[in-house]
Design a protein around this motif. Structure first.
Motif, PDB file in Angstrom:
ATOM      1  N   GLU A 300      54.235  52.784 132.964  1.00 21.85           N
ATOM      2  CA  GLU A 300      53.650  54.105 133.205  1.00 21.85           C
ATOM      3  C   GLU A 300      53.654  54.947 131.930  1.00 21.85           C
ATOM      4  O   GLU A 300      52.684  55.666 131.643  1.00 21.85           O
ATOM      5  N   LEU A 301      54.743  54.852 131.161  1.00 21.25           N
ATOM      6  CA  LEU A 301      54.811  55.611 129.910  1.00 21.25           C
ATOM      7  C   LEU A 301      53.775  55.113 128.900  1.00 21.25           C
ATOM      8  O   LEU A 301      53.181  55.908 128.162  1.00 21.25           O
ATOM      9  N   VAL A 302      53.562  53.794 128.872  1.00 20.58           N
ATOM     10  CA  VAL A 302      52.560  53.233 127.958  1.00 20.58           C
ATOM     11  C   VAL A 302      51.172  53.758 128.311  1.00 20.58           C
ATOM     12  O   VAL A 302      50.395  54.169 127.433  1.00 20.58           O
ATOM     13  N   GLU A 303      50.852  53.757 129.600  1.00 20.05           N
ATOM     14  CA  GLU A 303      49.550  54.275 130.035  1.00 20.05           C
ATOM     15  C   GLU A 303      49.425  55.770 129.728  1.00 20.05           C
ATOM     16  O   GLU A 303      48.363  56.243 129.304  1.00 20.05           O
ATOM     17  N   LYS A 304      50.526  56.497 129.935  1.00 18.82           N
ATOM     18  CA  LYS A 304      50.506  57.935 129.660  1.00 18.82           C
ATOM     19  C   LYS A 304      50.267  58.203 128.179  1.00 18.82           C
ATOM     20  O   LYS A 304      49.482  59.088 127.806  1.00 18.82           O
ATOM     21  N   THR A 307      46.678  57.600 127.235  1.00 16.52           N
ATOM     22  CA  THR A 307      45.835  58.709 127.694  1.00 16.52           C
ATOM     23  C   THR A 307      45.965  59.915 126.770  1.00 16.52           C
ATOM     24  O   THR A 307      44.972  60.570 126.423  1.00 16.52           O
ATOM     25  N   LEU A 308      47.203  60.206 126.353  1.00 19.82           N
ATOM     26  CA  LEU A 308      47.429  61.338 125.450  1.00 19.82           C
ATOM     27  C   LEU A 308      46.755  61.116 124.099  1.00 19.82           C
ATOM     28  O   LEU A 308      46.170  62.048 123.519  1.00 19.82           O
ATOM     29  N   LYS A 309      46.819  59.891 123.592  1.00 19.52           N
ATOM     30  CA  LYS A 309      46.173  59.591 122.311  1.00 19.52           C
ATOM     31  C   LYS A 309      44.655  59.732 122.410  1.00 19.52           C
ATOM     32  O   LYS A 309      43.999  60.198 121.473  1.00 19.52           O
ATOM     33  N   LYS A 310      44.125  59.331 123.562  1.00 12.23           N
ATOM     34  CA  LYS A 310      42.684  59.466 123.763  1.00 12.23           C
ATOM     35  C   LYS A 310      42.278  60.936 123.799  1.00 12.23           C
ATOM     36  O   LYS A 310      41.263  61.333 123.212  1.00 12.23           O
ATOM     37  N   GLU A 311      43.090  61.747 124.489  1.00 14.14           N
ATOM     38  CA  GLU A 311      42.810  63.186 124.540  1.00 14.14           C
ATOM     39  C   GLU A 311      42.941  63.815 123.153  1.00 14.14           C
ATOM     40  O   GLU A 311      42.185  64.727 122.800  1.00 14.14           O
ATOM     41  N   LEU A 312      43.907  63.315 122.369  1.00 13.15           N
ATOM     42  CA  LEU A 312      44.109  63.850 121.021  1.00 13.15           C
ATOM     43  C   LEU A 312      42.898  63.581 120.130  1.00 13.15           C
ATOM     44  O   LEU A 312      42.504  64.435 119.319  1.00 13.15           O
ATOM     45  N   ASN A 313      42.306  62.416 120.274  1.00 12.05           N
ATOM     46  CA  ASN A 313      41.138  62.074 119.459  1.00 12.05           C
ATOM     47  C   ASN A 313      39.901  62.882 119.851  1.00 12.05           C
ATOM     48  O   ASN A 313      39.001  63.088 119.026  1.00 12.05           O
ATOM     49  N   ILE A 328      53.162  63.126 122.733  1.00  6.20           N
ATOM     50  CA  ILE A 328      53.120  61.727 122.298  1.00  6.20           C
ATOM     51  C   ILE A 328      54.443  61.327 121.659  1.00  6.20           C
ATOM     52  O   ILE A 328      54.978  60.242 121.904  1.00  6.20           O
ATOM     53  N   ASP A 329      54.977  62.221 120.843  1.00  7.09           N
ATOM     54  CA  ASP A 329      56.264  61.944 120.197  1.00  7.09           C
ATOM     55  C   ASP A 329      57.387  61.837 121.227  1.00  7.09           C
ATOM     56  O   ASP A 329      58.238  60.941 121.154  1.00  7.09           O
ATOM     57  N   LYS A 330      57.370  62.733 122.216  1.00 12.48           N
ATOM     58  CA  LYS A 330      58.387  62.708 123.267  1.00 12.48           C
ATOM     59  C   LYS A 330      58.289  61.431 124.097  1.00 12.48           C
ATOM     60  O   LYS A 330      59.299  60.786 124.408  1.00 12.48           O
ATOM     61  N   THR A 331      57.057  61.043 124.432  1.00 15.80           N
ATOM     62  CA  THR A 331      56.852  59.819 125.216  1.00 15.80           C
ATOM     63  C   THR A 331      57.282  58.589 124.429  1.00 15.80           C
ATOM     64  O   THR A 331      57.875  57.655 124.977  1.00 15.80           O
ATOM     65  N   GLY A 332      56.985  58.591 123.131  1.00 15.97           N
ATOM     66  CA  GLY A 332      57.388  57.462 122.292  1.00 15.97           C
ATOM     67  C   GLY A 332      58.896  57.295 122.238  1.00 15.97           C
ATOM     68  O   GLY A 332      59.414  56.175 122.288  1.00 15.97           O
ATOM     69  N   LYS A 333      59.614  58.420 122.150  1.00 18.32           N
ATOM     70  CA  LYS A 333      61.076  58.352 122.133  1.00 18.32           C
ATOM     71  C   LYS A 333      61.616  57.860 123.473  1.00 18.32           C
ATOM     72  O   LYS A 333      62.586  57.098 123.525  1.00 18.32           O
ATOM     73  N   GLN A 334      60.974  58.301 124.567  1.00 19.84           N
ATOM     74  CA  GLN A 334      61.371  57.814 125.890  1.00 19.84           C
ATOM     75  C   GLN A 334      61.187  56.305 125.987  1.00 19.84           C
ATOM     76  O   GLN A 334      62.043  55.591 126.528  1.00 19.84           O
ATOM     77  N   MET A 335      60.072  55.822 125.457  1.00 23.91           N
ATOM     78  CA  MET A 335      59.791  54.389 125.494  1.00 23.91           C
ATOM     79  C   MET A 335      60.822  53.606 124.689  1.00 23.91           C
ATOM     80  O   MET A 335      61.290  52.545 125.121  1.00 23.91           O
ATOM     81  N   GLU A 336      61.189  54.135 123.532  1.00 21.95           N
ATOM     82  CA  GLU A 336      62.185  53.451 122.703  1.00 21.95           C
ATOM     83  C   GLU A 336      63.529  53.366 123.413  1.00 21.95           C
ATOM     84  O   GLU A 336      64.177  52.314 123.421  1.00 21.95           O
ATOM     85  N   ARG A 337      63.949  54.490 124.014  1.00 20.80           N
ATOM     86  CA  ARG A 337      65.231  54.486 124.730  1.00 20.80           C
ATOM     87  C   ARG A 337      65.191  53.534 125.921  1.00 20.80           C
ATOM     88  O   ARG A 337      66.164  52.818 126.197  1.00 20.80           O
ATOM     89  N   LEU A 338      64.061  53.519 126.608  1.00 20.63           N
ATOM     90  CA  LEU A 338      63.931  52.655 127.778  1.00 20.63           C
ATOM     91  C   LEU A 338      63.924  51.184 127.376  1.00 20.63           C
ATOM     92  O   LEU A 338      64.540  50.341 128.043  1.00 20.63           O
TER      93      LEU A 338
END
Length: 352
Positions: A300-304, A307-313, A328-338
């Motif tokens: 779910e975080l990967v999909e999120k 989506t955020l990167k697409k909106e950013l572009n 995006i930075d917050k989600t990336g950190k969540q993914m790393e911890r997970l």
């Protein structure tokens, strides 16, 4: 010198084939190891691809060998005989389990942590591999079931929520049916089951068989709830002055005979606030299920993040760009911890 050069030239193609196969195997291993933290159950696909790469690499290596065509044909024929014999001899075992493992994985019939029943075996899934599936039984021991056996036998998958719990009891014809059904429904409600209902499943020679059902919201305490339901059925029936005549009891009492109902206890047993039996019994299955849930959340975080990167572009607003970058930075950190948490749990030694 010229002979050495000719030999090296003749070995150039076979060497290139070997190098390509090795590189593909390394890439295959790297790719699936990278996907392992995001996708679940990649081991079957990884081994299948590796097997196909080795098989194709072997055929390609034989075809480019600097030998006569007739000899190549003989080698390929011999290899074909070996493969055919292997398939014929192992079609009901190794190959059958391989195909069944791929089928079970692609169909996603069940996943780690699920409570399943296969034939007379019931337990929670702890591991799925290309050849077998491992489940943890209700006595906390493990059993390995070949995938071919699972593919050829019905598999009962217990629902995670709102599964039906039931128990049967035999009671005499002399007790009113309405009184019995009310007591059984009360016992089911006292157990924590929702929407209880009662069936009469058999009219025996000396007794009537009643079956009480109820919906259990959380199946993590499946076996404990069944035991609790049986206990509450006994207690509620005895409180109502109803004798239990299971399995067969011929009622031939005299008028002055004592009824077979235990005396009511003055104090009820204390509530156990410790871990439930299921938490102790299915420890490995619970850990495996936790990993599966974390992988789902990671997906779910990967999909999120995508989506955020697409909106950013697509956006040009500076404030919105700043907000999206922070997310995006917050989600990336969540993914790393997970991912670290998943890897840490997966690397834990098994308690066997």
């Amino acid at each position: 010198m010229e002979q050495i050069v000719e030999i090296l030239k003749s070995l150039l193609q076979p060497g290139s084939v070997l190098l390509i196969v090795v590189l593909l195997l390394i890439f295959n291993s790297w790719l699936f190891n990278r996907l392992q933290s995001v996708k679940s159950d990649t081991s079957i696909a990884k081994r299948t691809v590796s097997f196909l790469l080795v098989l194709l690499g072997t055929l390609s290596f034989i075809l480019v060998l600097p030998i006569e065509k007739s000899l190549k044909g003989q080698i390929l024929s011999f290899l074909g005989i070996i493969i055919s014999a292997g398939i014929a001899l192992s079609s009901t075992t190794v190959l059958g389990n391989l195909i069944a493992g791929i089928m079970n994985n692609s169909m996603k019939r069940f996943r780690n942590g699920d409570l399943i029943s296969v034939d007379q075996m019931q337990g929670r899934v702890t591991k799925k591999s290309i050849f077998h599936t491992e489940i943890q039984l209700e006595d906390s021991n493990f059993i390995t079931i070949p995938n071919l056996y699972i593919a050829t036998h019905p598999v009962k998958l217990t629902r995670k929520t709102n599964t039906v719990i039931s128990t049967t009891v035999s009671l005499g014809y002399d007790v009113p049916r309405g009184k019995i059904e009310a007591a059984l429904k009360k016992a089911a409600s006292a157990t924590g089951l929702n929407d209880p209902y009662v069936y009469i499943t058999e009219l025996g020679d000396y007794s009537v068989v009643y079956k009480v059902h109820g919906f259990l919201e959380d199946t993590n305490k499946y076996f404990s709830t069944i035991s609790l339901l049986n206990g509450n059925v006994m207690d509620l029936l005895h409180e109502q002055g109803i004798e239990i005549v299971s399995p067969t009891f011929m009622n031939q009492r005299r008028v002055d005979e004592t009824e077979f109902i235990p005396k009511k206890e003055k104090s009820k047993p204390e509530n156990d606030t410790g871990p439930s039996p299921e938490e102790l019994i299915f420890d490995e299955a619970i850990e495996s299920e936790k990993i599966e849930k974390k992988k789902d959340f990671l997906d779910e975080l990967v999909e999120k993040q995508e989506t955020l990167k697409k909106e950013l572009n697509e956006t040009k607003d500076e404030v919105e760009i700043k907000r999206l970058k922070a997310l995006i930075d917050k989600t990336g950190k969540q993914m790393e911890r997970l991912e670290e948490s998943i890897q840490k749990q997966a690397d834990k030694p098994e308690k066997k």
